[in-house]
Design an enzyme around this catalytic site. Structure first.
Site, PDB file in Angstrom:
ATOM      1  N   HIS A 241      13.413 -37.040   7.862  1.00 35.37           N
ATOM      2  CA  HIS A 241      14.302 -37.236   9.005  1.00 35.37           C
ATOM      3  C   HIS A 241      15.710 -36.815   8.620  1.00 35.37           C
ATOM      4  O   HIS A 241      16.123 -37.019   7.485  1.00 35.37           O
ATOM      5  CB  HIS A 241      14.301 -38.703   9.457  1.00 35.37           C
ATOM      6  CG  HIS A 241      14.835 -38.861  10.832  1.00 35.37           C
ATOM      7  ND1 HIS A 241      16.175 -38.999  11.092  1.00 35.37           N
ATOM      8  CD2 HIS A 241      14.206 -38.864  12.029  1.00 35.37           C
ATOM      9  CE1 HIS A 241      16.338 -39.086  12.398  1.00 35.37           C
ATOM     10  NE2 HIS A 241      15.181 -39.000  12.993  1.00 35.37           N
TER      11      HIS A 241
ATOM     12  N   ASP B   8       6.905 -40.743  14.179  1.00 38.04           N
ATOM     13  CA  ASP B   8       5.740 -40.006  14.674  1.00 38.04           C
ATOM     14  C   ASP B   8       4.518 -40.118  13.774  1.00 38.04           C
ATOM     15  O   ASP B   8       3.443 -39.649  14.125  1.00 38.04           O
ATOM     16  CB  ASP B   8       6.095 -38.520  14.862  1.00 38.04           C
ATOM     17  CG  ASP B   8       7.080 -38.337  15.989  1.00 38.04           C
ATOM     18  OD1 ASP B   8       6.963 -39.073  16.978  1.00 38.04           O
ATOM     19  OD2 ASP B   8       7.968 -37.474  15.879  1.00 38.04           O
TER      20      ASP B   8
HETATM   21  N1  CMC Z   1       7.351 -31.968   4.263  1.00 39.27           N
HETATM   22  C1  CMC Z   1       7.716 -31.328   3.125  1.00 39.27           C
HETATM   23  N2  CMC Z   1       9.005 -31.059   2.808  1.00 39.27           N
HETATM   24  C2  CMC Z   1       9.946 -31.443   3.651  1.00 39.27           C
HETATM   25  C3  CMC Z   1       9.650 -32.129   4.854  1.00 39.27           C
HETATM   26  C4  CMC Z   1       8.293 -32.392   5.138  1.00 39.27           C
HETATM   27  N3  CMC Z   1       7.950 -33.017   6.261  1.00 39.27           N
HETATM   28  N4  CMC Z   1      10.786 -32.403   5.516  1.00 39.27           N
HETATM   29  C5  CMC Z   1      11.777 -31.907   4.787  1.00 39.27           C
HETATM   30  N5  CMC Z   1      11.280 -31.333   3.644  1.00 39.27           N
HETATM   31  C6  CMC Z   1      12.064 -30.732   2.560  1.00 39.27           C
HETATM   32  C7  CMC Z   1      12.593 -29.376   2.971  1.00 39.27           C
HETATM   33  O1  CMC Z   1      11.732 -28.332   2.590  1.00 39.27           O
HETATM   34  C8  CMC Z   1      13.916 -29.326   2.246  1.00 39.27           C
HETATM   35  O2  CMC Z   1      13.673 -28.960   0.907  1.00 39.27           O
HETATM   36  P1  CMC Z   1      14.780 -28.108   0.101  1.00 39.27           P
HETATM   37  O3  CMC Z   1      16.010 -28.965   0.027  1.00 39.27           O
HETATM   38  O4  CMC Z   1      14.149 -27.874  -1.234  1.00 39.27           O
HETATM   39  O5  CMC Z   1      15.010 -26.845   0.876  1.00 39.27           O
HETATM   40  C9  CMC Z   1      14.404 -30.772   2.236  1.00 39.27           C
HETATM   41  O6  CMC Z   1      13.208 -31.572   2.356  1.00 39.27           O
HETATM   42  C10 CMC Z   1      15.342 -31.105   3.397  1.00 39.27           C
HETATM   43  O7  CMC Z   1      14.721 -30.658   4.587  1.00 39.27           O
HETATM   44  P2  CMC Z   1      15.527 -30.105   5.836  1.00 39.27           P
HETATM   45  O8  CMC Z   1      14.604 -29.345   6.703  1.00 39.27           O
HETATM   46  O9  CMC Z   1      16.769 -29.411   5.354  1.00 39.27           O
HETATM   47  O10 CMC Z   1      15.975 -31.471   6.498  1.00 39.27           O
HETATM   48  P3  CMC Z   1      16.432 -31.643   7.981  1.00 39.27           P
HETATM   49  O11 CMC Z   1      17.250 -32.867   8.019  1.00 39.27           O
HETATM   50  O12 CMC Z   1      17.056 -30.389   8.483  1.00 39.27           O
HETATM   51  O13 CMC Z   1      15.056 -31.819   8.790  1.00 39.27           O
HETATM   52  C11 CMC Z   1      13.136 -32.773   9.822  1.00 39.27           C
HETATM   53  C12 CMC Z   1      14.549 -33.028   9.230  1.00 39.27           C
HETATM   54  C13 CMC Z   1      12.664 -34.018  10.519  1.00 39.27           C
HETATM   55  C14 CMC Z   1      13.240 -31.632  10.842  1.00 39.27           C
HETATM   56  C15 CMC Z   1      12.180 -32.380   8.663  1.00 39.27           C
HETATM   57  O14 CMC Z   1      12.091 -33.450   7.738  1.00 39.27           O
HETATM   58  C16 CMC Z   1      10.782 -31.998   9.172  1.00 39.27           C
HETATM   59  O15 CMC Z   1      10.562 -30.837   9.520  1.00 39.27           O
HETATM   60  N6  CMC Z   1       9.819 -32.972   9.231  1.00 39.27           N
HETATM   61  C17 CMC Z   1       8.492 -32.714   9.770  1.00 39.27           C
HETATM   62  C18 CMC Z   1       8.551 -32.770  11.299  1.00 39.27           C
HETATM   63  C19 CMC Z   1       8.709 -34.184  11.807  1.00 39.27           C
HETATM   64  O16 CMC Z   1       7.996 -35.096  11.414  1.00 39.27           O
HETATM   65  N7  CMC Z   1       9.611 -34.349  12.782  1.00 39.27           N
HETATM   66  C20 CMC Z   1       9.833 -35.630  13.477  1.00 39.27           C
HETATM   67  C21 CMC Z   1      11.177 -36.209  13.212  1.00 39.27           C
HETATM   68  S1  CMC Z   1      11.299 -37.927  13.767  1.00 39.27           S
HETATM   69  C22 CMC Z   1      11.097 -37.857  15.492  1.00 39.27           C
HETATM   70  C23 CMC Z   1      12.158 -37.073  16.177  1.00 39.27           C
HETATM   71  O17 CMC Z   1      13.328 -37.198  15.850  1.00 39.27           O
HETATM   72  O18 CMC Z   1      11.808 -36.346  17.096  1.00 39.27           O
END
Ligand code: CMC
Length: 429
Positions: A307, A365
């Site tokens: 998140h 989720d």
């Molecule tokens: N699985 C594996 N690696 C992950 C994941 C994951 N679910 N989420 C983040 N990472 C890694 C990502 O690869 C990155 O690594 P690095 O720093 O080496 O490049 C690091 O963690 C930070 O990720 P980010 O994408 O920069 O973080 P963000 O804050 O931009 O994204 C997120 C947050 C929720 C979009 C992301 O964690 C994600 O894609 N999660 C899976 C989708 C998900 O479950 N979404 C629902 C969110 S809660 C409900 C809502 O708000 O709608």
């Protein structure tokens, strides 16, 4: 909020004092509004990781403490003690309602649950296999073609009517999208039922036999709705605010929010997560998926994990996990294989260095799909249920923004394209 502190920016031999604003809760905010005028410089923050785009008094999240407050009330207390309609009132008007105010609000919402009869024909334009979110984006946007008397955003009464209409009609529209996709007749809303009970009835009742709402499912769905009701400046809410900042009508703005919510990184994650858990299938396959999630080249992420704001735990996931156990137990569903996979996946991921170091935890989720599936919803309905629940948050934030008379949202950019060049005739290229 005080602005008695300042930050100093030193640039090209000049210094600029930037006021620091202190919120009621959370980190201080540097006010850079005059920066461009005074220093001829922009700031760069794609994804808004460090930028507050507005002031808001609705929802507060402390990502490190795993805290979520609606108008100051902790989400776990609300999820246990309150109801979705009471939470809607709280988010919209700022205070918990008295018994009379709640009655009046419930009455206003339930008297608006039907949609214009002409809208029934509108559904027929969609293919039967349309994703219900696709239908919802279209139909909610089309509400502005039906409810002309609540389009004037400068009239507080019309804004109020639009708000009530959307909270009341989104469940009807989502249920119609579902019924249409399975080829069953639409079921009209039944105002004697609760908000969640009515939605279950509109989805699962058929003319051929009686449908009795199961109180366990009704309560669990109501709780899911409360948990999703608002989440401060998330992507879809920011989309609603940005669309609304141009003066667009409220139905168009909420349709924009629904479109944004659909993405798998946001509200679409609940569908993606359950599909992933199904694909994993058995606990022995979990290590393979953990390895893929850790491999940057795989493009795979553990859905329902991570998140932007929560870096300790997602308090909604804690309630959702308890609820999943409770609902499956009460329904007599024991040893659900998907729940077993989910729990083991969570256990393994939470003890893995990759997930620990990146502070990746199950989010809301991760467990919601298991409950929704037990209720009989297909995965394609998971995100529409999120949309129904979030509608009140979108509208509360939209109303707050309009009442503030803010500026149109218009980010700047760091241009990296060609410099000015002269047109070359096609024969000379
Ligand atoms: N699985 C594996 N690696 C992950 C994941 C994951 N679910 N989420 C983040 N990472 C890694 C990502 O690869 C990155 O690594 P690095 O720093 O080496 O490049 C690091 O963690 C930070 O990720 P980010 O994408 O920069 O973080 P963000 O804050 O931009 O994204 C997120 C947050 C929720 C979009 C992301 O964690 C994600 O894609 N999660 C899976 C989708 C998900 O479950 N979404 C629902 C969110 S809660 C409900 C809502 O708000 O709608």
């Amino acid at each position: 909020m005080c602005a008695d502190k300042t930050a100093t920016l030193s640039l090209n031999g000049q210094t600029y004092d930037l006021p620091i604003m202190s919120p009621v809760l959370g980190p201080d905010v540097v006010d850079i509004r005059k920066l461009y005028d005074e220093a001829d410089i922009f700031t760069y923050d794609p994804g808004f990781t460090s930028t507050a785009a507005c002031k808001s008094a609705i929802t507060y999240i402390d990502g490190d403490a795993g805290q979520l407050l609606y108008r100051g009330y902790p989400i776990d207390q609300l999820a246990k003690e309150s109801s979705h309609l009471e939470v809607c009132y709280l988010l919209l008007y700022g205070e918990l309602p008295t018994a009379d105010q709640l009655d009046d609000f419930r009455n206003r919402v339930t008297r608006h649950t039907m949609v214009h009869e002409q809208m029934h024909y509108f559904f027929r334009g969609f293919r039967r296999d349309s994703h219900p979110m696709a239908t919802m984006v279209g139909v909610v946007g089309a509400m502005s073609a039906f409810y002309h008397d609540s389009l004037d955003i400068n009239d507080p009464w019309q804004r109020e009517v639009a708000a009530i209409r959307m909270i009341a009609k989104l469940p009807t529209i989502a249920a119609m999208a579902y019924k249409y996709s399975v080829g069953q007749p639409f079921v009209y809303p039944k105002n004697s039922l609760s908000y969640a009970g009515n939605f279950l009835n509109m989805c699962f009742a058929v003319p051929a036999e009686d449908y009795v709402v199961n109180p366990i499912l009704e309560k669990a769905l109501d709780r899911i709705m409360m948990l999703h009701a608002d989440h401060e400046q998330n992507a879809s809410t920011s989309t609603v605010r940005l669309a609304g900042s141009s003066g667009a009508n409220p139905f168009a703005c909420i349709a924009a929010g629904i479109a944004c919510l659909w993405g798998p990184a946001h509200g679409g994650a609940n569908q993606a997560c359950l599909e992933m858990l199904r694909e994993i299938g058995t606990v022995d396959r979990i290590p393979e998926y953990i390895a893929r999630a850790k491999d940057k080249n795989s493009g795979f992420r553990l859905m329902g994990f991570g998140h932007r704001v929560y870096k300790n735990f997602d308090p909604r996931a804690t309630v959702m996990k308890e609820s999943a156990d409770e609902v499956l137990d009460l329904l007599g569903i024991h040893n659900n294989p998907i729940l077993q996979v989910a729990k083991e996946l969570e256990r393994i991921a939470l003890s893995d260095d990759y997930f620990i170091s990146k502070k990746l935890y199950p989010n809301v989720d991760f467990y919601s799909g298991i409950i929704l599936e037990a209720m009989g919803f297909p995965t394609s309905m998971f995100t529409p249920i999120f949309a129904i629940s979030r509608t009140v948050g979108w509208i509360s934030q939209w109303k707050e923004m309009i009442a503030e008379n803010g500026k149109i949202g218009r980010p700047r950019q760091l241009y990296i394209g060609p410099k000015q060049r002269d047109y070359v005739d096609v024969t000379q290229r």
